[in-house]
Design a protein around this motif. Structure first.
Motif, PDB file in Angstrom:
ATOM      1  N   HIS A 103      93.378 -66.856  88.513  1.00  0.00           N
ATOM      2  CA  HIS A 103      92.603 -66.791  87.259  1.00  0.00           C
ATOM      3  C   HIS A 103      91.125 -66.534  87.527  1.00  0.00           C
ATOM      4  O   HIS A 103      90.260 -67.113  86.890  1.00  0.00           O
ATOM      5  CB  HIS A 103      92.777 -68.082  86.443  1.00  0.00           C
ATOM      6  CG  HIS A 103      94.078 -68.101  85.717  1.00  0.00           C
ATOM      7  ND1 HIS A 103      94.259 -67.556  84.472  1.00  0.00           N
ATOM      8  CD2 HIS A 103      95.273 -68.586  86.094  1.00  0.00           C
ATOM      9  CE1 HIS A 103      95.513 -67.689  84.120  1.00  0.00           C
ATOM     10  NE2 HIS A 103      96.158 -68.317  85.069  1.00  0.00           N
ATOM     11  N   ARG A 104      90.886 -65.715  88.516  1.00  0.00           N
ATOM     12  CA  ARG A 104      89.492 -65.416  88.897  1.00  0.00           C
ATOM     13  C   ARG A 104      89.218 -63.925  88.830  1.00  0.00           C
ATOM     14  O   ARG A 104      90.093 -63.125  89.118  1.00  0.00           O
ATOM     15  CB  ARG A 104      89.241 -65.863  90.338  1.00  0.00           C
ATOM     16  CG  ARG A 104      89.179 -67.350  90.508  1.00  0.00           C
ATOM     17  CD  ARG A 104      87.717 -67.776  90.518  1.00  0.00           C
ATOM     18  NE  ARG A 104      87.619 -69.192  90.175  1.00  0.00           N
ATOM     19  CZ  ARG A 104      87.457 -70.136  91.076  1.00  0.00           C
ATOM     20  NH1 ARG A 104      87.359 -69.809  92.325  1.00  0.00           N
ATOM     21  NH2 ARG A 104      87.353 -71.391  90.701  1.00  0.00           N
ATOM     22  N   ARG A 105      87.993 -63.630  88.505  1.00  0.00           N
ATOM     23  CA  ARG A 105      87.522 -62.250  88.597  1.00  0.00           C
ATOM     24  C   ARG A 105      86.833 -62.075  89.932  1.00  0.00           C
ATOM     25  O   ARG A 105      86.052 -62.943  90.334  1.00  0.00           O
ATOM     26  CB  ARG A 105      86.449 -62.002  87.533  1.00  0.00           C
ATOM     27  CG  ARG A 105      86.943 -61.374  86.281  1.00  0.00           C
ATOM     28  CD  ARG A 105      85.728 -60.971  85.470  1.00  0.00           C
ATOM     29  NE  ARG A 105      86.126 -60.556  84.151  1.00  0.00           N
ATOM     30  CZ  ARG A 105      85.616 -59.511  83.514  1.00  0.00           C
ATOM     31  NH1 ARG A 105      84.674 -58.782  84.060  1.00  0.00           N
ATOM     32  NH2 ARG A 105      86.017 -59.197  82.314  1.00  0.00           N
ATOM     33  N   VAL A 106      87.121 -60.973  90.589  1.00  0.00           N
ATOM     34  CA  VAL A 106      86.442 -60.671  91.853  1.00  0.00           C
ATOM     35  C   VAL A 106      85.637 -59.396  91.632  1.00  0.00           C
ATOM     36  O   VAL A 106      86.192 -58.367  91.239  1.00  0.00           O
ATOM     37  CB  VAL A 106      87.467 -60.447  92.998  1.00  0.00           C
ATOM     38  CG1 VAL A 106      86.760 -60.118  94.300  1.00  0.00           C
ATOM     39  CG2 VAL A 106      88.364 -61.670  93.165  1.00  0.00           C
ATOM     40  N   GLU A 107      84.346 -59.495  91.845  1.00  0.00           N
ATOM     41  CA  GLU A 107      83.482 -58.324  91.649  1.00  0.00           C
ATOM     42  C   GLU A 107      83.651 -57.354  92.818  1.00  0.00           C
ATOM     43  O   GLU A 107      83.689 -57.776  93.967  1.00  0.00           O
ATOM     44  CB  GLU A 107      82.027 -58.796  91.554  1.00  0.00           C
ATOM     45  CG  GLU A 107      81.102 -57.694  91.092  1.00  0.00           C
ATOM     46  CD  GLU A 107      79.691 -58.206  90.866  1.00  0.00           C
ATOM     47  OE1 GLU A 107      79.454 -58.906  89.869  1.00  0.00           O
ATOM     48  OE2 GLU A 107      78.828 -57.901  91.713  1.00  0.00           O
ATOM     49  N   VAL A 108      83.773 -56.090  92.501  1.00  0.00           N
ATOM     50  CA  VAL A 108      83.940 -55.069  93.548  1.00  0.00           C
ATOM     51  C   VAL A 108      82.785 -54.075  93.475  1.00  0.00           C
ATOM     52  O   VAL A 108      82.517 -53.505  92.412  1.00  0.00           O
ATOM     53  CB  VAL A 108      85.274 -54.300  93.363  1.00  0.00           C
ATOM     54  CG1 VAL A 108      85.414 -53.187  94.403  1.00  0.00           C
ATOM     55  CG2 VAL A 108      86.461 -55.246  93.429  1.00  0.00           C
ATOM     56  N   GLU A 109      82.123 -53.889  94.620  1.00  0.00           N
ATOM     57  CA  GLU A 109      81.028 -52.917  94.667  1.00  0.00           C
ATOM     58  C   GLU A 109      81.597 -51.574  95.136  1.00  0.00           C
ATOM     59  O   GLU A 109      82.351 -51.527  96.112  1.00  0.00           O
ATOM     60  CB  GLU A 109      79.964 -53.397  95.650  1.00  0.00           C
ATOM     61  CG  GLU A 109      78.692 -52.596  95.558  1.00  0.00           C
ATOM     62  CD  GLU A 109      77.724 -52.916  96.699  1.00  0.00           C
ATOM     63  OE1 GLU A 109      76.835 -52.085  96.943  1.00  0.00           O
ATOM     64  OE2 GLU A 109      77.898 -53.963  97.342  1.00  0.00           O
ATOM     65  N   PHE A 110      81.269 -50.525  94.412  1.00  0.00           N
ATOM     66  CA  PHE A 110      81.797 -49.203  94.760  1.00  0.00           C
ATOM     67  C   PHE A 110      80.875 -48.555  95.794  1.00  0.00           C
ATOM     68  O   PHE A 110      80.031 -47.718  95.473  1.00  0.00           O
ATOM     69  CB  PHE A 110      81.944 -48.339  93.504  1.00  0.00           C
ATOM     70  CG  PHE A 110      82.833 -48.970  92.467  1.00  0.00           C
ATOM     71  CD1 PHE A 110      84.085 -49.463  92.813  1.00  0.00           C
ATOM     72  CD2 PHE A 110      82.413 -49.094  91.145  1.00  0.00           C
ATOM     73  CE1 PHE A 110      84.907 -50.068  91.871  1.00  0.00           C
ATOM     74  CE2 PHE A 110      83.229 -49.689  90.197  1.00  0.00           C
ATOM     75  CZ  PHE A 110      84.483 -50.178  90.562  1.00  0.00           C
TER      76      PHE A 110
END
Ligand code: SF4
Length: 176
Positions: free
Chosen positions: A105-112
């Motif tokens: 139930h977590r959001r993981v931020e992804v850097e492009f």
């Protein structure tokens, strides 16, 4: 969870975030089409104009996954592919997106990053070359296949044991 994200092809504005579900995307440069689970547009003066909306908005793709973060980069690459399509369609730069994992139930931020972008470009180039040649590469089945939405099309356990021709021959004989 994933089905809901796709079923509700709708737009919702909450505060400074406009959420669009089931948005179709494509890139002529990369030769790929797809559907984003969710694209959020965050109101920001550095963003882009959207038809029928006041203000400026920065797009941010969000992809929903059943499990938890994986060791490989496949989820990040999929999300980055969506960002590359959106950048081409909307003439903008997208620096980050999010993966939402159902198990944690977590959001993981992804850097492009440029490195991730190149992984996606290379994979799509390879995919299009295979497609032009009419060649289907052998898959490597693994734990990842259990929750894969392509399992019923990909049939990894069959590809491992016998050729597709043999599989078809057996099944067609059985139908006589
Ligand atoms: S089912 Fe096919 S596409 Fe899905 S993870 Fe396994 S090998 Fe890859």
């Amino acid at each position: 969870m994933h089905k809901r994200a796709h079923d509700e092809t709708q737009t919702e504005l909450r505060g400074k975030i406009l959420t669009v579900r089931g948005m179709k995307v494509k890139s002529d440069k990369l030769g790929v089409v797809g559907v984003c689970d969710v694209v959020e547009f965050h109101e920001d003066t550095n963003g882009i104009s959207l038809n029928g909306r006041n203000g400026k908005w920065i797009p941010r793709p969000v992809e929903f996954k059943h499990g938890r973060p994986k060791k490989g980069q496949e989820d990040e690459a999929q999300l980055c592919g969506q960002a590359l399509c959106l950048e081409e369609m909307l003439c903008c730069d997208i620096k980050i997106g999010d993966l939402f994992y159902g198990e944690t139930h977590r959001r993981v931020e992804v850097e492009f990053t440029e490195e991730l972008r190149n992984i996606v470009r290379k994979a799509l180039q390879e995919m299009n070359q295979y497609y032009k040649r009419g060649y289907t590469p052998k898959v490597k089945p693994g734990k990842k296949c259990k929750n894969c939405s392509l399992n019923s099309i990909c049939l990894p356990e069959i590809q491992e044991k016998e050729s597709v021709n043999l599989y078809l021959q057996k099944h067609m004989q059985g139908e006589k």
